[in-house]
Design a protein around this motif. Sequence first.
Motif, short mmCIF file in Angstrom:
data_model
loop_
_atom_site.label_atom_id
_atom_site.label_comp_id
_atom_site.label_asym_id
_atom_site.label_seq_id
_atom_site.Cartn_x
_atom_site.Cartn_y
_atom_site.Cartn_z
N PHE A 182 0.82 -1.22 0.00
CA PHE A 182 0.00 0.00 0.00
C PHE A 182 0.85 1.27 0.00
O PHE A 182 0.39 2.33 0.38
CB PHE A 182 -0.99 0.02 1.17
CG PHE A 182 -1.88 -1.18 1.20
CD1 PHE A 182 -2.80 -1.39 0.19
CD2 PHE A 182 -1.77 -2.11 2.20
CE1 PHE A 182 -3.60 -2.50 0.19
CE2 PHE A 182 -2.57 -3.22 2.21
CZ PHE A 182 -3.49 -3.43 1.21
N GLU A 183 2.09 1.15 -0.45
CA GLU A 183 2.98 2.29 -0.58
C GLU A 183 2.54 3.11 -1.79
O GLU A 183 2.16 2.56 -2.83
CB GLU A 183 4.41 1.78 -0.79
CG GLU A 183 5.39 2.83 -1.21
CD GLU A 183 6.70 2.23 -1.72
OE1 GLU A 183 7.54 3.02 -2.16
OE2 GLU A 183 6.86 1.01 -1.71
N VAL A 184 2.56 4.44 -1.67
CA VAL A 184 2.21 5.30 -2.79
C VAL A 184 3.37 5.26 -3.79
O VAL A 184 4.49 5.62 -3.47
CB VAL A 184 1.96 6.75 -2.33
CG1 VAL A 184 1.67 7.65 -3.52
CG2 VAL A 184 0.83 6.81 -1.33
N LEU A 185 3.08 4.78 -5.00
CA LEU A 185 4.12 4.69 -6.02
C LEU A 185 4.18 5.93 -6.89
O LEU A 185 5.26 6.36 -7.29
CB LEU A 185 3.90 3.45 -6.89
CG LEU A 185 3.99 2.10 -6.17
CD1 LEU A 185 3.66 0.97 -7.12
CD2 LEU A 185 5.37 1.91 -5.58
N THR A 186 3.02 6.49 -7.22
CA THR A 186 3.00 7.71 -8.04
C THR A 186 1.92 8.65 -7.54
O THR A 186 0.94 8.23 -6.92
CB THR A 186 2.71 7.40 -9.53
OG1 THR A 186 1.40 6.87 -9.65
CG2 THR A 186 3.73 6.46 -10.12
N GLN A 187 2.12 9.93 -7.84
CA GLN A 187 1.14 10.96 -7.54
C GLN A 187 0.91 11.77 -8.80
O GLN A 187 1.80 11.87 -9.65
CB GLN A 187 1.65 11.88 -6.43
CG GLN A 187 1.87 11.17 -5.12
CD GLN A 187 2.46 12.10 -4.06
OE1 GLN A 187 2.63 13.28 -4.29
NE2 GLN A 187 2.75 11.54 -2.90
N PRO A 188 -0.27 12.36 -8.96
CA PRO A 188 -0.53 13.14 -10.18
C PRO A 188 0.49 14.26 -10.36
O PRO A 188 0.85 14.96 -9.42
CB PRO A 188 -1.93 13.72 -9.93
CG PRO A 188 -2.56 12.79 -8.95
CD PRO A 188 -1.44 12.29 -8.09
N GLY A 189 0.99 14.40 -11.59
CA GLY A 189 1.95 15.44 -11.92
C GLY A 189 3.39 15.07 -11.63
O GLY A 189 4.31 15.80 -12.00
N ALA A 226 13.47 3.65 -13.02
CA ALA A 226 13.42 2.48 -12.13
C ALA A 226 11.99 2.21 -11.67
O ALA A 226 11.56 1.06 -11.57
CB ALA A 226 14.33 2.69 -10.92
N LYS A 227 11.26 3.28 -11.39
CA LYS A 227 9.88 3.12 -10.95
C LYS A 227 8.98 2.69 -12.11
O LYS A 227 8.00 1.98 -11.92
CB LYS A 227 9.36 4.40 -10.31
CG LYS A 227 8.23 4.15 -9.34
CD LYS A 227 7.88 5.36 -8.54
CE LYS A 227 8.58 5.30 -7.20
NZ LYS A 227 8.14 6.32 -6.27
N VAL A 228 9.34 3.12 -13.34
CA VAL A 228 8.58 2.69 -14.52
C VAL A 228 8.66 1.17 -14.64
O VAL A 228 7.66 0.49 -14.85
CB VAL A 228 9.11 3.37 -15.81
CG1 VAL A 228 8.54 2.71 -17.05
CG2 VAL A 228 8.77 4.85 -15.81
N LYS A 229 9.86 0.62 -14.45
CA LYS A 229 10.03 -0.83 -14.52
C LYS A 229 9.22 -1.53 -13.45
O LYS A 229 8.59 -2.56 -13.69
CB LYS A 229 11.51 -1.21 -14.40
CG LYS A 229 12.32 -0.89 -15.62
CD LYS A 229 13.74 -1.35 -15.47
CE LYS A 229 14.53 -1.00 -16.71
NZ LYS A 229 15.93 -1.40 -16.59
N ARG A 230 9.23 -0.98 -12.23
CA ARG A 230 8.46 -1.58 -11.13
C ARG A 230 6.97 -1.54 -11.43
O ARG A 230 6.25 -2.52 -11.21
CB ARG A 230 8.76 -0.85 -9.83
CG ARG A 230 8.09 -1.46 -8.64
CD ARG A 230 8.55 -0.82 -7.36
NE ARG A 230 7.82 -1.34 -6.23
CZ ARG A 230 7.78 -0.76 -5.05
NH1 ARG A 230 8.47 0.35 -4.84
NH2 ARG A 230 7.09 -1.28 -4.07
N LEU A 231 6.49 -0.41 -11.95
CA LEU A 231 5.07 -0.30 -12.30
C LEU A 231 4.70 -1.28 -13.41
O LEU A 231 3.62 -1.87 -13.39
CB LEU A 231 4.74 1.13 -12.73
CG LEU A 231 4.72 2.18 -11.62
CD1 LEU A 231 4.71 3.58 -12.21
CD2 LEU A 231 3.54 1.97 -10.70
N GLN A 232 5.60 -1.45 -14.38
CA GLN A 232 5.33 -2.40 -15.46
C GLN A 232 5.29 -3.83 -14.93
O GLN A 232 4.45 -4.63 -15.35
CB GLN A 232 6.38 -2.26 -16.56
CG GLN A 232 6.20 -0.99 -17.37
CD GLN A 232 7.35 -0.73 -18.33
OE1 GLN A 232 8.46 -1.24 -18.15
NE2 GLN A 232 7.09 0.08 -19.34
N MET A 233 6.17 -4.15 -13.98
CA MET A 233 6.16 -5.49 -13.39
C MET A 233 4.85 -5.74 -12.65
O MET A 233 4.32 -6.85 -12.67
CB MET A 233 7.33 -5.67 -12.42
CG MET A 233 8.64 -5.97 -13.10
SD MET A 233 10.04 -6.26 -11.99
CE MET A 233 9.38 -6.46 -10.40
#
Length: 183
Positions: free
Chosen positions: A20-27, A33-40
Amino acid sequence: MAKRRRDTIAQHYVYDPDTFEVLTQPGQTIPPAKVKRLQMLGLYEVAIGKPPVKLPIPSGFQPQAWGKKRKAIACVRLNRTKGRFLINGEPLENYFPTDKRRGIVLEPFRKLGLNPKDFTVEAYVTGAKREEGKKQPRAIAHALAGALSLLDDTWKLPLIRAGFRLQFDPPEGVRTDGDQFFS
């Protein structure tokens, strides 16, 4: 001024489904590195604002989940057809004659704003006496919350935040053979 690619700027809040960690916020610019994690996690499209592809639920799909409260263990099978609510083969009103216990069992529906009459629910519960305490109703409510979360992923987080433990495998030490629970 350097242009930022639109697809690396988050459009929505995205949470890690496990922590439940916030990965992204608007804007917010999303680092590689976070793009890869989000894609996974399969959440990249959600983060950048593309609508997620909703897979249709196959007809006849009956989610099954387990719930436990101390010695009471429940297994719930859910169907999205208008029907009845059976516990150990008895209607809910007969199995739990008091409004308080029925309210505990139906709490996951209330938390999601759903009508229980729109579903067919089969529940089997063992352990703890049904006349005493809230153990059996709580076990059924936990199992029902798990089954509901299998029907729609968006229901998972509100149910977890409401305090329901979602369990999809039988608790340790429970035999599922024979006619004690579903085959």
